[in-house]
Design an enzyme around this catalytic site. Structure first.
Site, PDB file in Angstrom:
ATOM      1  N   GLY A  45      -6.102   8.159  -0.345  1.00  0.00           N
ATOM      2  CA  GLY A  45      -4.969   7.308   0.383  1.00  0.00           C
ATOM      3  C   GLY A  45      -5.667   5.964   0.226  1.00  0.00           C
ATOM      4  O   GLY A  45      -4.783   4.988  -0.017  1.00  0.00           O
ATOM      5  N   CYS A  46      -6.795   5.742   0.660  1.00  0.00           N
ATOM      6  CA  CYS A  46      -7.314   4.471   0.998  1.00  0.00           C
ATOM      7  C   CYS A  46      -7.738   3.816  -0.287  1.00  0.00           C
ATOM      8  O   CYS A  46      -7.650   2.583  -0.528  1.00  0.00           O
ATOM      9  CB  CYS A  46      -8.773   4.564   1.871  1.00  0.00           C
ATOM     10  SG  CYS A  46      -8.210   5.067   3.484  1.00  0.00           S
TER      11      CYS A  46
END
Length: 154
Positions: A45-46
């Site tokens: 996600g990051c």
């Protein structure tokens, strides 16, 4: 819950991938900016969020709003992350979590940062914030949307 819109952003200094000490007061004096807090370098996600900011970097540059990513990772990890994904903006190392806590981006009782993005105006007043832990790409969409709405007043 993010800091309230209309409040002055907390002042801080952190080590930067630019090789210097980033100071909100000094480095960005009189300039708006985007600060995006995220949990951890190299996680799916990051990585998606950072790469989305990278892919839209030209837009943010065109409206003269610098972007900075902040997480609790060490500076050396940030440097590897920045280099691997060709990120054109600096990452700031909040190793102690102090800045994340000031910006209400620290998850209570966990050594983890929330996914919160802030838009600060030229006086470093919070004009907008967006929190969505699982919708990484939505942070970029929201920032672009609100910048278009507020463009004259930033």
């Amino acid at each position: 819950m993010p800091l309230k819109q209309g409040t002055k952003a907390p002042v801080f200094s952190l080590a930067s991938t630019a090789g210097n000490l980033f100071s909100l007061e000094e480095t960005l004096k009189g300039k708006p900016c985007i600060l995006f807090f995220y949990p951890k370098d190299f996680t799916p996600g990051c990585t998606k969020e950072a790469c989305s900011f990278r892919d839209e970097f030209e837009y943010f540059s065109s409206v003269e709003i610098p972007v900075y990513g902040i997480s609790r990772d060490e500076l050396v990890t940030h440097i590897h992350f920045k280099n691997k994904f060709d990120l054109p903006f600096d990452l700031l190392a909040d190793e102690t979590g102090k800045v994340s806590k000031m910006y209400r981006a620290k998850v209570p009782f966990l050594n983890m940062t929330r996914r919160i993005t802030y838009l600060l105006d030229h006086d470093h007043v919070i004009r907008y914030s967006y929190e969505n832990m699982f919708g990484a790409e939505k942070h970029i969409e929201e920032m672009k949307r609100i910048i278009a709405e507020l463009e004259v007043t930033l």
